[in-house]
Design a protein around this motif. Structure first.
Motif, PDB file in Angstrom:
ATOM      1  N   LEU A  65       0.811  -1.224   0.000  1.00  0.00           N
ATOM      2  CA  LEU A  65       0.000   0.000   0.000  1.00  0.00           C
ATOM      3  C   LEU A  65       0.841   1.269   0.000  1.00  0.00           C
ATOM      4  N   ASN A  66       2.012   1.203   0.627  1.00  0.00           N
ATOM      5  CA  ASN A  66       2.880   2.392   0.643  1.00  0.00           C
ATOM      6  C   ASN A  66       3.469   2.696  -0.729  1.00  0.00           C
ATOM      7  N   ASN A  67       3.360   1.743  -1.654  1.00  0.00           N
ATOM      8  CA  ASN A  67       3.861   1.962  -3.018  1.00  0.00           C
ATOM      9  C   ASN A  67       2.805   2.627  -3.906  1.00  0.00           C
ATOM     10  N   ILE A  68       1.610   2.807  -3.347  1.00  0.00           N
ATOM     11  CA  ILE A  68       0.508   3.363  -4.133  1.00  0.00           C
ATOM     12  C   ILE A  68       0.330   4.840  -3.805  1.00  0.00           C
ATOM     13  N   GLU A  69       0.547   5.674  -4.823  1.00  0.00           N
ATOM     14  CA  GLU A  69       0.370   7.112  -4.656  1.00  0.00           C
ATOM     15  C   GLU A  69      -0.778   7.571  -5.555  1.00  0.00           C
ATOM     16  N   LEU A  70      -1.772   8.196  -4.950  1.00  0.00           N
ATOM     17  CA  LEU A  70      -2.944   8.664  -5.690  1.00  0.00           C
ATOM     18  C   LEU A  70      -3.017  10.181  -5.670  1.00  0.00           C
ATOM     19  N   SER A  71      -3.430  10.754  -6.784  1.00  0.00           N
ATOM     20  CA  SER A  71      -3.620  12.197  -6.836  1.00  0.00           C
ATOM     21  C   SER A  71      -4.694  12.519  -7.870  1.00  0.00           C
ATOM     22  N   PHE A  72      -5.196  13.747  -7.791  1.00  0.00           N
ATOM     23  CA  PHE A  72      -6.190  14.217  -8.751  1.00  0.00           C
ATOM     24  C   PHE A  72      -5.631  15.446  -9.459  1.00  0.00           C
ATOM     25  N   GLN A  73      -5.822  15.493 -10.766  1.00  0.00           N
ATOM     26  CA  GLN A  73      -5.400  16.667 -11.533  1.00  0.00           C
ATOM     27  C   GLN A  73      -6.573  17.163 -12.361  1.00  0.00           C
ATOM     28  N   PHE A  74      -6.854  18.455 -12.241  1.00  0.00           N
ATOM     29  CA  PHE A  74      -8.008  19.038 -12.926  1.00  0.00           C
ATOM     30  C   PHE A  74      -7.781  19.080 -14.433  1.00  0.00           C
ATOM     31  N   ASN A  75      -8.767  18.579 -15.174  1.00  0.00           N
ATOM     32  CA  ASN A  75      -8.734  18.626 -16.634  1.00  0.00           C
ATOM     33  C   ASN A  75      -9.733  19.680 -17.081  1.00  0.00           C
ATOM     34  N   LYS A  76      -9.237  20.826 -17.532  1.00  0.00           N
ATOM     35  CA  LYS A  76     -10.140  21.931 -17.855  1.00  0.00           C
ATOM     36  C   LYS A  76     -11.044  21.617 -19.046  1.00  0.00           C
ATOM     37  N   ASN A  77     -10.605  20.721 -19.919  1.00  0.00           N
ATOM     38  CA  ASN A  77     -11.432  20.343 -21.063  1.00  0.00           C
ATOM     39  C   ASN A  77     -12.633  19.500 -20.637  1.00  0.00           C
ATOM     40  N   LEU A  78     -12.412  18.656 -19.616  1.00  0.00           N
ATOM     41  CA  LEU A  78     -13.494  17.813 -19.110  1.00  0.00           C
ATOM     42  C   LEU A  78     -14.312  18.527 -18.036  1.00  0.00           C
ATOM     43  N   GLY A  79     -13.671  19.444 -17.326  1.00  0.00           N
ATOM     44  CA  GLY A  79     -14.371  20.172 -16.277  1.00  0.00           C
ATOM     45  C   GLY A  79     -14.332  19.490 -14.927  1.00  0.00           C
ATOM     46  N   TYR A  80     -13.496  18.463 -14.791  1.00  0.00           N
ATOM     47  CA  TYR A  80     -13.354  17.800 -13.496  1.00  0.00           C
ATOM     48  C   TYR A  80     -11.958  17.203 -13.376  1.00  0.00           C
ATOM     49  N   ALA A  81     -11.608  16.767 -12.163  1.00  0.00           N
ATOM     50  CA  ALA A  81     -10.278  16.227 -11.912  1.00  0.00           C
ATOM     51  C   ALA A  81     -10.223  14.746 -12.251  1.00  0.00           C
ATOM     52  N   GLU A  82      -9.131  14.347 -12.874  1.00  0.00           N
ATOM     53  CA  GLU A  82      -8.923  12.937 -13.204  1.00  0.00           C
ATOM     54  C   GLU A  82      -7.973  12.322 -12.183  1.00  0.00           C
ATOM     55  N   VAL A  83      -8.123  11.003 -11.986  1.00  0.00           N
ATOM     56  CA  VAL A  83      -7.302  10.332 -10.981  1.00  0.00           C
ATOM     57  C   VAL A  83      -6.011   9.814 -11.612  1.00  0.00           C
ATOM     58  N   TYR A  84      -4.920   9.960 -10.842  1.00  0.00           N
ATOM     59  CA  TYR A  84      -3.604   9.505 -11.274  1.00  0.00           C
ATOM     60  C   TYR A  84      -3.089   8.462 -10.292  1.00  0.00           C
ATOM     61  N   LEU A  85      -2.567   7.377 -10.826  1.00  0.00           N
ATOM     62  CA  LEU A  85      -1.981   6.304 -10.023  1.00  0.00           C
ATOM     63  C   LEU A  85      -0.479   6.299 -10.280  1.00  0.00           C
ATOM     64  N   GLU A  91      -7.699   7.375 -15.545  1.00  0.00           N
ATOM     65  CA  GLU A  91      -9.144   7.663 -15.553  1.00  0.00           C
ATOM     66  C   GLU A  91      -9.909   6.685 -16.455  1.00  0.00           C
ATOM     67  N   HIS A  92      -9.365   6.371 -17.616  1.00  0.00           N
ATOM     68  CA  HIS A  92     -10.050   5.462 -18.540  1.00  0.00           C
ATOM     69  C   HIS A  92      -9.908   4.008 -18.090  1.00  0.00           C
ATOM     70  N   LYS A  93      -8.718   3.635 -17.658  1.00  0.00           N
ATOM     71  CA  LYS A  93      -8.449   2.240 -17.272  1.00  0.00           C
ATOM     72  C   LYS A  93      -9.305   1.762 -16.097  1.00  0.00           C
ATOM     73  N   ILE A  94      -9.630   2.669 -15.179  1.00  0.00           N
ATOM     74  CA  ILE A  94     -10.348   2.246 -13.972  1.00  0.00           C
ATOM     75  C   ILE A  94     -11.848   2.079 -14.186  1.00  0.00           C
ATOM     76  N   ARG A  95     -12.341   2.429 -15.386  1.00  0.00           N
ATOM     77  CA  ARG A  95     -13.786   2.374 -15.628  1.00  0.00           C
ATOM     78  C   ARG A  95     -14.221   1.091 -16.329  1.00  0.00           C
ATOM     79  N   THR A  96     -13.336   0.111 -16.453  1.00  0.00           N
ATOM     80  CA  THR A  96     -13.687  -1.124 -17.147  1.00  0.00           C
ATOM     81  C   THR A  96     -14.511  -2.046 -16.250  1.00  0.00           C
ATOM     82  N   LEU A  97     -15.193  -3.013 -16.882  1.00  0.00           N
ATOM     83  CA  LEU A  97     -15.988  -3.980 -16.124  1.00  0.00           C
ATOM     84  C   LEU A  97     -15.085  -4.884 -15.299  1.00  0.00           C
ATOM     85  N   GLN A  98     -13.851  -5.108 -15.774  1.00  0.00           N
ATOM     86  CA  GLN A  98     -12.908  -5.927 -15.014  1.00  0.00           C
ATOM     87  C   GLN A  98     -12.608  -5.285 -13.660  1.00  0.00           C
ATOM     88  N   VAL A  99     -12.347  -3.987 -13.670  1.00  0.00           N
ATOM     89  CA  VAL A  99     -12.101  -3.272 -12.410  1.00  0.00           C
ATOM     90  C   VAL A  99     -13.368  -3.270 -11.560  1.00  0.00           C
TER      91      VAL A  99
END
Length: 231
Positions: A65-85, A91-99
């Motif tokens: 767990l200490n190897n996992i760093e999460l952050s959010f960065q605002f995407n002005k084109n989308l109008g919201y912050a995307e998640v970074y691992l 943002e796209h990879k985490i929305r699959t049915l597998q996840v």
């Protein structure tokens, strides 16, 4: 004007993120998708082969767990912050049915929840935040000025999720999505650590038959009323 904290909890695929983004944008508040955090940890576990259809190496995940760093960065084109691992936009990879199939199992691990709740609480220290998830009003922000609990029938939620995935180009069936929705409901409501429950002071909204505009207006009216009372 004083700012408040808005906690939006509820079942999977009830449109929590959609309404949270809309409200945050309207109020110029920070939007945080707590579910994206759990999905990012799940993606990490999948990519490291710590969880598969047949095995879950929970202790190995906890040790990393200490190897996992999460952050959010605002995407002005989308109008919201995307998640970074670990510095990578996922943002796209985490929305699959597998996840989606593994995220409730990962989210049930107490050590994972503890790590992410600390991050979530820190983000909301200065208020002016809209956060959605499963335990925001009960665990993360128990003193939130406005708590909303979203619900809808499993069939309606599965249809929405199915349409969303098909639009993305995913090759899935409605039956598979419905199975995923019902399985997640069971795990989310029956886990030992911070199960999905409606906070006593939360306002429940069943959006099975609401349009997006009707839902937005309903929630916005609750926000305005809360702000008036808070003043």
């Amino acid at each position: 004007m004083n700012k408040i904290t808005i906690a939006i909890d509820g079942y999977s695929s009830t449109g929590k993120s959609t309404i949270a983004k809309q409200i945050a944008k309207t109020l110029d508040y920070i939007y945080v998708d707590s579910g994206a955090m759990y999905r990012a940890v799940t993606l990490y576990a999948i990519e490291k082969r710590l969880i598969t259809e047949n095995n879950f190496y929970k202790e190995a995940l906890i040790s990393q767990l200490n190897n996992i760093e999460l952050s959010f960065q605002f995407n002005k084109n989308l109008g919201y912050a995307e998640v970074y691992l670990n510095g990578q936009n996922v943002e796209h990879k985490i929305r699959t049915l597998q996840v989606s199939g593994f995220v409730s199992t990962i989210a049930a691990v107490p050590e994972v929840r503890q790590k992410l709740v600390v991050i979530q609480k820190k983000i909301g220290e200065d208020k002016g935040v809209v956060m959605d998830g499963r335990d925001i009003g009960t665990v993360v922000f128990p003193n939130a000025e406005l708590k909303i609990f979203m619900t809808a029938s499993a069939e309606k939620r599965a249809k929405r999720r199915y349409d969303e995935l098909k639009q993305r180009g995913d090759n899935i069936t409605y039956e598979a999505v419905l199975k995923n929705v019902t399985e997640r409901d069971y795990i989310d409501t029956n886990r030992e650590d911070s199960p999905l429950v409606k906070a006593e002071d939360a306002i429940e909204i069943d959006n099975s038959n609401l349009t997006l505009d009707e839902q937005f207006n309903k929630v916005l009216s609750l926000v305005k009323l809360t702000l008036e009372n808070y003043e």
